[in-house]
Scaffold this motif. Structure first.
Motif, PDB file in Angstrom:
ATOM      1  N   SER A 295      -7.640 -13.333 -18.585  1.00  0.00           N
ATOM      2  CA  SER A 295      -7.242 -12.278 -19.530  1.00  0.00           C
ATOM      3  C   SER A 295      -6.299 -11.289 -18.880  1.00  0.00           C
ATOM      4  CB  SER A 295      -8.471 -11.543 -20.069  1.00  0.00           C
ATOM      5  OG  SER A 295      -9.258 -12.401 -20.854  1.00  0.00           O
ATOM      6  N   VAL A 296      -6.547 -10.958 -17.623  1.00  0.00           N
ATOM      7  CA  VAL A 296      -5.650 -10.052 -16.898  1.00  0.00           C
ATOM      8  C   VAL A 296      -4.252 -10.660 -16.849  1.00  0.00           C
ATOM      9  CG1 VAL A 296      -5.122  -9.001 -14.650  1.00  0.00           C
ATOM     10  CG2 VAL A 296      -7.480  -8.985 -15.523  1.00  0.00           C
ATOM     11  N   TYR A 297      -4.158 -11.934 -16.491  1.00  0.00           N
ATOM     12  CA  TYR A 297      -2.853 -12.598 -16.437  1.00  0.00           C
ATOM     13  C   TYR A 297      -2.173 -12.634 -17.800  1.00  0.00           C
ATOM     14  CZ  TYR A 297      -3.157 -14.110 -11.585  1.00  0.00           C
ATOM     15  OH  TYR A 297      -3.206 -14.134 -10.212  1.00  0.00           O
ATOM     16  N   ARG A 298      -2.943 -12.893 -18.864  1.00  0.00           N
ATOM     17  CA  ARG A 298      -2.361 -12.930 -20.211  1.00  0.00           C
ATOM     18  C   ARG A 298      -1.809 -11.557 -20.596  1.00  0.00           C
ATOM     19  NH1 ARG A 298      -6.555 -16.486 -21.257  1.00  0.00           N
ATOM     20  NH2 ARG A 298      -7.930 -14.844 -22.046  1.00  0.00           N
ATOM     21  N   VAL A 299      -2.568 -10.509 -20.297  1.00  0.00           N
ATOM     22  CA  VAL A 299      -2.114  -9.153 -20.616  1.00  0.00           C
ATOM     23  C   VAL A 299      -0.841  -8.833 -19.836  1.00  0.00           C
ATOM     24  CG1 VAL A 299      -2.672  -6.689 -20.442  1.00  0.00           C
ATOM     25  CG2 VAL A 299      -4.404  -8.309 -21.260  1.00  0.00           C
ATOM     26  N   LEU A 300      -0.820  -9.146 -18.548  1.00  0.00           N
ATOM     27  CA  LEU A 300       0.357  -8.867 -17.726  1.00  0.00           C
ATOM     28  C   LEU A 300       1.574  -9.644 -18.223  1.00  0.00           C
ATOM     29  CD1 LEU A 300      -1.304  -8.772 -14.212  1.00  0.00           C
ATOM     30  CD2 LEU A 300      -0.412  -6.825 -15.534  1.00  0.00           C
ATOM     31  N   GLU A 301       1.356 -10.881 -18.624  1.00  0.00           N
ATOM     32  CA  GLU A 301       2.443 -11.703 -19.170  1.00  0.00           C
ATOM     33  C   GLU A 301       3.009 -11.066 -20.432  1.00  0.00           C
ATOM     34  OE1 GLU A 301       4.740 -15.127 -18.673  1.00  0.00           O
ATOM     35  OE2 GLU A 301       3.111 -14.514 -17.376  1.00  0.00           O
ATOM     36  N   LEU A 302       2.138 -10.618 -21.319  1.00  0.00           N
ATOM     37  CA  LEU A 302       2.570  -9.973 -22.559  1.00  0.00           C
ATOM     38  C   LEU A 302       3.323  -8.674 -22.259  1.00  0.00           C
ATOM     39  CD1 LEU A 302       2.623  -9.607 -25.629  1.00  0.00           C
ATOM     40  CD2 LEU A 302       0.355  -8.532 -25.431  1.00  0.00           C
TER      41      LEU A 302
END
Length: 152
Positions: free
Chosen positions: A62-69
């Motif tokens: 989830s951290v990676y997804r948020v950072l990607e967004l």
């Protein structure tokens, strides 16, 4: 590291996400608030570890997804300091920013600002007839702890 959230940046991110059609979520809010507290860049792992230490239930994916967004919407800047993990930091709508020196010995990242450097970049932009929209300067070297004094 800062300890007080930058409400202006957090509000800016919330508005940008809403304009882009993204609903709010607890994981996203936790990452945004943490990044809003920082004076410099963090890795995804550091974000995950800090949130876990604060008893915020969020997975590393989830951290990676948020950072990607956030990166895709130009709300955070991804900084590749070396061959290890990328680092992320808030991009402020005011354009205020700093640059980084990475110690090649210990990996420490040191933030710095230099008005003369900014003026040189502006001058170069004019000289080339180009509009520089953004920039990041990443210097590599040795931090004060790793610098070996020259032999006398």
């Amino acid at each position: 590291m800062g300890t007080e959230t930058s409400p202006a940046w957090v509000d800016h991110v919330a508005a940008a996400l809403e304009r882009a059609g993204h609903r709010s979520g607890a994981a996203r809010q936790a990452v945004v608030e943490l990044l809003g507290e920082q004076d410099c860049c963090l890795t995804a792992q550091e974000i995950f570890d800090t949130l876990r230490d604060r008893d915020r239930a969020i997975g590393i994916a989830s951290v990676y997804r948020v950072l990607e967004l956030l990166s895709s919407l130009a709300l955070v800047q991804r900084i590749d300091v070396n061959d290890s993990a990328a680092r992320y930091e808030a991009l402020h709508p005011s354009g205020h920013h700093h640059h980084h020196l990475v110690c090649d010995e210990c990996g420490q990242v040191i933030a710095f600002e230099d008005r003369g450097l900014e003026e040189a970049i502006e001058s170069l932009s004019e000289q080339l007839g180009c509009a520089v929209e953004s920039h990041d300067v990443l210097l590599h070297g040795s931090c004060p702890n790793c610098t070996v004094p020259a032999a006398a």
